[in-house]
Write a protein that holds these residues in place. Structure first.
Motif, mmCIF file in Angstrom:
data_model
loop_
_atom_site.group_PDB
_atom_site.id
_atom_site.type_symbol
_atom_site.label_atom_id
_atom_site.label_comp_id
_atom_site.label_asym_id
_atom_site.label_seq_id
_atom_site.Cartn_x
_atom_site.Cartn_y
_atom_site.Cartn_z
ATOM 1 N N TYR A 156 -2.284 42.233 -15.782
ATOM 2 C CA TYR A 156 -1.043 41.488 -15.523
ATOM 3 C C TYR A 156 -0.110 42.346 -14.674
ATOM 4 N N PHE A 157 0.329 41.775 -13.539
ATOM 5 C CA PHE A 157 1.320 42.427 -12.681
ATOM 6 C C PHE A 157 2.490 41.463 -12.548
ATOM 7 N N GLY A 158 3.640 41.819 -13.128
ATOM 8 C CA GLY A 158 4.763 40.895 -13.116
ATOM 9 C C GLY A 158 6.108 41.564 -12.965
ATOM 10 N N HIS A 159 6.975 40.954 -12.136
ATOM 11 C CA HIS A 159 8.367 41.383 -11.975
ATOM 12 C C HIS A 159 8.469 42.816 -11.432
ATOM 13 N N MET A 184 -6.673 37.324 -14.113
ATOM 14 C CA MET A 184 -5.532 38.151 -13.734
ATOM 15 C C MET A 184 -4.317 37.294 -13.421
ATOM 16 N N VAL A 185 -3.143 37.891 -13.588
ATOM 17 C CA VAL A 185 -1.886 37.241 -13.227
ATOM 18 C C VAL A 185 -1.095 38.182 -12.330
ATOM 19 N N PHE A 186 -0.608 37.629 -11.198
ATOM 20 C CA PHE A 186 0.259 38.362 -10.279
ATOM 21 C C PHE A 186 1.451 37.447 -10.015
ATOM 22 N N GLU A 187 2.588 37.728 -10.664
ATOM 23 C CA GLU A 187 3.696 36.788 -10.593
ATOM 24 C C GLU A 187 5.052 37.488 -10.521
ATOM 25 N N LYS A 227 1.701 33.608 -8.531
ATOM 26 C CA LYS A 227 2.797 32.656 -8.737
ATOM 27 C C LYS A 227 4.173 33.290 -8.507
ATOM 28 N N ASP A 228 5.014 32.574 -7.750
ATOM 29 C CA ASP A 228 6.444 32.900 -7.612
ATOM 30 C C ASP A 228 6.691 34.311 -7.087
ATOM 31 N N GLY A 260 4.254 28.413 -5.726
ATOM 32 C CA GLY A 260 5.637 28.882 -5.737
ATOM 33 C C GLY A 260 5.898 30.172 -5.001
ATOM 34 N N ASN A 261 4.969 30.617 -4.144
ATOM 35 C CA ASN A 261 5.167 31.866 -3.434
ATOM 36 C C ASN A 261 5.973 31.644 -2.157
#
Length: 264
Positions: A156-159, A184-187, A227-228, A260-261
């Motif tokens: 997870y890679f976030g903020h 994976m999440v990249f947001e 996302k975003d 949402g990017n």
């Protein structure tokens, strides 16, 4: 600066000055040379389990600030990195996992459950984040279905803020980040001021016996949410690139959702 003993030094980062009290017998003339030693990596998470890092500053590493390279009988799991400031190094975060191995029970080993949250990675010679599975050590023809599994997953890679990247790359491109893996999440990340691609996702092989064009079930790498995020001011020294790149060659991806990017 409270320097009161020979051999002490202070780095004034605001004014870009180095203050040194020389050792006895050393003359501060035109021949005076200052040698600075640096660690290859500040934090080595190879074969590490259940660790949280919070509010650390990591800088001035020759290779990478945070490093993990898991080969035979080694894995990194359940690592949380929160509010880190990584800067002025070769790379920010490097995770590598080989694939051509089984665990003692005959199952697949995984490097998994790793998160980088609310952190800053900046002023890196090369990438901010590199997550790579060792496909080079795996032959589908020789090892069969073993090489049809992704052993890097659930990152997870976030903020995060990722900027000023790739202007002195180790290779030949200067990409801001390069990631491979499953689930994976990249947001909500800001990626900016990058020499080549802002951020790049890399594929894995197709399953043994699969024929192009591949069905979704044939592809090893998938289930990724992007996302975003904001991707801006990429490709500053290159052409034929973009803020976000999926590089597949003759392979491919499955189940990547981009929503949402912003690209600018």
């Amino acid at each position: 600066y409270l320097l009161d003993a020979a051999g002490e030094y202070y780095v004034d980062k605001t004014n870009l000055k180095l203050f040194v009290i020389p050792l006895p017998g050393v003359n501060m003339d035109a021949s005076f040379v200052v040698e600075l030693s640096k660690r290859r990596a500040a934090i080595d998470l190879t074969n590490t389990l259940n660790v949280t890092f919070d509010s650390l500053s990591v800088e001035m590493c020759d290779d990478t600030a945070v490093y993990s390279n898991n080969w035979v009988n080694a894995n990194t799991r359940f690592i949380t990195m929160r509010s880190l400031n990584m800067q002025l190094s070769g790379r920010g975060l490097t995770f590598i996992k080989t694939i051509a191995q089984l665990d003692s029970a005959g199952g697949l080993e995984n490097t998994e459950h790793v998160g980088l949250i609310q952190s800053t990675v900046r002023h890196m010679d090369d990438v901010s984040i590199q997550v790579n599975q060792g496909w080079w050590s795996c032959s589908i023809d020789a090892l069969g279905d073993l090489c049809s599994h992704a052993q890097i997953r659930r990152f997870y890679f976030g903020h995060n803020q990722l900027y000023e990247l790739g202007f002195r790359p180790f290779g030949d491109d200067g990409t801001g980040g390069a990631v491979v893996g499953n689930e994976m999440v990249f947001e909500n990340n800001l990626v900016r001021n990058v020499a080549h691609n802002g951020f790049q996702f890399i594929p894995g092989p197709a399953k043994r016996g699969a024929v192009y064009p591949y069905a979704s079930s044939d592809l090893v790498i998938g289930a990724v949410l992007i996302k975003d995020n904001i991707f801006e001011w990429a490709c500053l020294l290159e052409s034929d690139c973009g803020g976000l790149k999926h590089w597949a060659g003759d392979l491919g991806f499955r189940d990547h959702l981009l929503i949402g990017n912003v690209y600018r």
